[in-house]
Design an enzyme around this catalytic site. Structure first.
Site, PDB file in Angstrom:
ATOM      1  N   ARG A 124      -0.656   1.097   9.345  1.00 20.83           N
ATOM      2  CA  ARG A 124       0.075   0.451   8.410  1.00 20.83           C
ATOM      3  C   ARG A 124      -1.033   1.674   6.904  1.00 20.83           C
ATOM      4  NH1 ARG A 124      -1.946  -5.046   6.179  1.00 20.83           N
ATOM      5  NH2 ARG A 124      -3.313  -3.118   4.974  1.00 20.83           N
ATOM      6  N   SER A 155      -2.923  -5.789   9.311  1.00 21.33           N
ATOM      7  CA  SER A 155      -2.814  -7.105   9.311  1.00 21.33           C
ATOM      8  C   SER A 155      -1.504  -7.914   9.065  1.00 21.33           C
ATOM      9  CB  SER A 155      -3.534  -8.556   9.077  1.00 21.33           C
ATOM     10  OG  SER A 155      -4.406  -7.750   7.726  1.00 21.33           O
ATOM     11  N   LYS A 388     -14.201   4.034  -4.803  1.00 28.33           N
ATOM     12  CA  LYS A 388     -13.807   3.593  -3.766  1.00 28.33           C
ATOM     13  C   LYS A 388     -14.766   4.634  -2.231  1.00 28.33           C
ATOM     14  CE  LYS A 388      -9.162   2.829  -3.592  1.00 28.33           C
ATOM     15  NZ  LYS A 388      -7.431   2.734  -2.479  1.00 28.33           N
ATOM     16  N   ARG A 474       2.240  -7.469  -0.709  1.00 30.87           N
ATOM     17  CA  ARG A 474       1.410  -8.683  -0.883  1.00 30.87           C
ATOM     18  C   ARG A 474       1.415  -9.092  -2.325  1.00 30.87           C
ATOM     19  NH1 ARG A 474      -3.885  -6.366   1.628  1.00 30.87           N
ATOM     20  NH2 ARG A 474      -2.705  -4.742   1.627  1.00 30.87           N
TER      21      ARG A 474
HETATM   22  P1  ADP Z   1      -9.513  -1.762   1.221  1.00 29.30           P
HETATM   23  O1  ADP Z   1      -9.291  -0.913   2.543  1.00 29.30           O
HETATM   24  O2  ADP Z   1     -10.739  -2.719   0.735  1.00 29.30           O
HETATM   25  O3  ADP Z   1      -7.992  -2.900   1.486  1.00 29.30           O
HETATM   26  P2  ADP Z   1      -7.429  -0.251  -0.913  1.00 29.30           P
HETATM   27  O4  ADP Z   1      -8.108   1.842  -0.708  1.00 29.30           O
HETATM   28  O5  ADP Z   1      -6.275  -0.824  -0.309  1.00 29.30           O
HETATM   29  O6  ADP Z   1      -8.645  -0.900  -0.335  1.00 29.30           O
HETATM   30  O7  ADP Z   1      -8.134  -0.823  -1.918  1.00 29.30           O
HETATM   31  C1  ADP Z   1      -7.642  -2.345  -1.984  1.00 29.30           C
HETATM   32  C2  ADP Z   1      -7.002  -3.141  -3.396  1.00 29.30           C
HETATM   33  O8  ADP Z   1      -7.318  -2.785  -5.163  1.00 29.30           O
HETATM   34  C3  ADP Z   1      -5.739  -2.237  -2.553  1.00 29.30           C
HETATM   35  O9  ADP Z   1      -5.412  -3.269  -2.438  1.00 29.30           O
HETATM   36  C4  ADP Z   1      -4.970  -2.015  -4.472  1.00 29.30           C
HETATM   37  O10 ADP Z   1      -4.746  -3.703  -4.798  1.00 29.30           O
HETATM   38  C5  ADP Z   1      -6.190  -1.871  -5.282  1.00 29.30           C
HETATM   39  N1  ADP Z   1      -5.813  -0.563  -5.558  1.00 29.30           N
HETATM   40  C6  ADP Z   1      -6.639   0.339  -4.722  1.00 29.30           C
HETATM   41  N2  ADP Z   1      -6.451   1.305  -4.831  1.00 29.30           N
HETATM   42  C7  ADP Z   1      -6.118   1.759  -6.004  1.00 29.30           C
HETATM   43  C8  ADP Z   1      -4.899   2.523  -7.311  1.00 29.30           C
HETATM   44  N3  ADP Z   1      -4.568   4.022  -7.373  1.00 29.30           N
HETATM   45  N4  ADP Z   1      -4.595   1.859  -8.163  1.00 29.30           N
HETATM   46  C9  ADP Z   1      -4.502   0.277  -8.044  1.00 29.30           C
HETATM   47  N5  ADP Z   1      -4.580   0.017  -7.835  1.00 29.30           N
HETATM   48  C10 ADP Z   1      -5.415   0.153  -6.359  1.00 29.30           C
HETATM   49 MG    MG Z   2      -6.253  -2.781   1.225  1.00 32.01          MG
END
Ligand code: ADP
Ligand code: MG
Length: 498
Positions: A124, A155, A388, A474
């Protein structure tokens, strides 16, 4: 781009009729989750938006179009063990407890013997619409940007199918009433339940073609590896039901700590066939809906089960290498054009451009030249970034002003375990969220996920199947930084394309 005025404004009476209809439809159709206190027998409707959220049609179509190219990219990355090993060299040390353990498990499995050349990716790719204030041209000022690419345990494929059916039903059956007349014909239905099941079925059939059922055993089946106490079970069960209804394929469910108790390996023609012992069935596909977070491996027993499954002849979705290729570190390295080109030698320039256009700036946090730039940016302009770690599943990121303080708590040698990502700035509009029967109203932002399935043969890098299989929207109230639906701050949505 001008977002439509939203949401529609029904009368109070119409509104309570809409809410009641959503709850009944959801429970009636399995748009639901188990309740935490319900001992596995009580369900609640999933948190959903009352209306589908506005999403620009052009961005939606670009995200769907680029999915098969992304599938191929990550299949090729996970096939290049040497490159992947080098790319993850630092984070396997710095994040020893998780990325390191995954890699170590791969090495262990390799030593024992990995015999199955086929690999099934159920992926995904997640995007947020980015509003770029610097551009004046309406068309150019909105684009979709990739948040992350998920290669394990993705998921909400089923619940997103369901919520898109729900919103379409509410619009087309006139349940929304006159204030939402304009939504008719503007919703879309995600085919992700059947699409994900189709991916598993393709792998199942390929296995069956290459492996006659071990004599004395009942049939070939799919094994779901699930978390103990999972609440989001219906999201998984709908895929299981689709597999059964459309293909007559049976699935079983087992937790990592029970793998050794409920399965055995049976050496047949030089490979280790995986047997599900309670029904004496041969497992052809192992599908992980667990195993993506350190909490899924509370003891060595779970790591041992992972290695054991990897050495079985069943097709894995994903293999350890495919899971590792979804690390945030790899996403960061893959923003480099030349690297991408190398991994996609057969893609057209247009395909490559489409894919590259979804990237925002991503930096390492190590001591390389780019890492040093990132370290400076993180201190001087943290409001533009998210930091991250190498984790999945939500709740792990550090945002904006919190970044410098967080970095201070870590020894500098540890910083390389993180990546620094430019923040995407989504447009905000208003919507209503229905959660456990309560309405919440406010500004929401949305994240689109596009599902893809790909089956390939790593012995000759041949792709046997590659498909885009639907999507997920979402949304979350603007006040929360992250959108974990099951974790409690987000909800499942669908698109109103404009
Ligand atoms: P995970 O693997 O924990 O899902 P993500 O990289 O998807 O990690 O980050 C979790 C959430 O943080 C995302 O669903 C989004 O809401 C927010 N997020 C992550 N990266 C960004 C970004 N570059 N800009 C804005 N929001 C972000
Ligand atoms: Mg994510």
């Amino acid at each position: 781009m001008v977002y439509p005025s939203y949401p529609p404004q029904p009368s109070e009476k119409e509104e309570s009729f809409i809410n009641d209809t959503i709850i009944d439809w959801s429970l009636g159709n399995g748009l639901a989750m188990l309740t935490p206190e319900g001992k596995g027998v009580t369900a609640v409707h999933a948190p959903v938006t009352v209306y589908p959220s506005p999403f620009p049609r052009s961005g939606f179509e670009s995200a769907l179009n680029v999915q098969t190219t992304f599938n191929e990219l990550y299949a090729n990355v996970s096939d290049n063990t040497e490159w992947l090993t080098e790319a993850l060299k630092d984070v396997t040390v710095l994040d020893h407890d998780f990325t390191g353990k995954l890699y170590e498990s791969y090495v262990k499995a390799k030593e024992i013997g990995i015999t199955q050349p086929l690999s099934l990716g159920i992926f995904r790719s997640d995007y947020i619409v980015n509003e770029d204030g610097s551009k004046t041209n309406e068309e150019d000022s909105v684009s979709i940007k990739q948040v992350e690419f998920n290669t394990v345990s993705v998921s909400f494929g089923s619940l997103s199918s369901k919520v898109s059916q729900l919103h379409t039903y509410l619009a087309d059956s006139d349940t929304y009433g006159p204030s939402a007349e304009f939504l008719k014909g503007k919703t879309a239905i995600s085919k992700s339940i059947d699409g994900l099941a189709d991916g598993l079925a393709v792998a199942y059939k390929e296995y069956a073609k290459n492996n006659v059922l071990v004599s004395g055993y009942s049939k070939q089946v799919v094994l779901f590896i699930v978390q103990p106490g999972e609440r989001n079970v219906f999201d998984q069960r709908h895929i299981e039901y689709s597999l059964y209804n459309n293909y007559g394929i049976t699935s079983y469910r087992v937790t990592l700590d029970n793998v050794r108790l409920e399965t055995k390996l049976l050496e047949t023609n030089g490979v280790q066939k995986l047997i599900y012992t309670p029904t004496n069935a041969e497992v052809s596909v192992v599908y992980y809906r667990s195993g993506y977070a350190p909490t899924d491996y509370p003891t060595e027993e779970e790591w041992d089960a992972r290695v054991y499954l990897e050495t079985s002849h069943a097709i894995k979705s994903p293999t350890l290498l495919t899971q590792l290729s979804g690390a945030k570190k790899i996403q960061q390295i893959l923003t480099d054009k030349e690297t991408i080109r190398k991994f996609l030698p057969n893609s057209t320039p247009q395909n490559l451009e489409q894919l590259l256009a979804t990237f925002v700036d991503l930096y390492p946090m190590d001591t390389s030249p780019n890492g040093l730039i990132a370290r400076k940016l993180a201190q001087e302009q943290p409001e533009k970034f998210v930091l991250k770690p190498q984790r999945e599943g939500g709740g792990n990121n550090v945002y904006k002003e919190n970044i410098p303080g967080f970095l201070k708590t870590l020894p500098e040698e540890q910083w390389g375990a993180y990546i620094l990502m430019e923040l995407i700035k989504p447009p905000e509009f208003k919507n209503k969220i229905l959660r456990a029967g309560e309405i919440y109203f406010g500004g929401v932002i949305s994240e689109l996920g596009v599902f893809g399935t790909i089956l390939w043969d790593s012995s000759n890098s041949k792709i046997l199947h590659n498909e885009q299989v639907g999507w997920l929207l979402r949304s979350k109230l603007q006040s929360s930084n992250e959108g974990g639906v099951a974790a409690g701050f987000g909800c499942i949505d669908s698109v109103y394309l404009f």
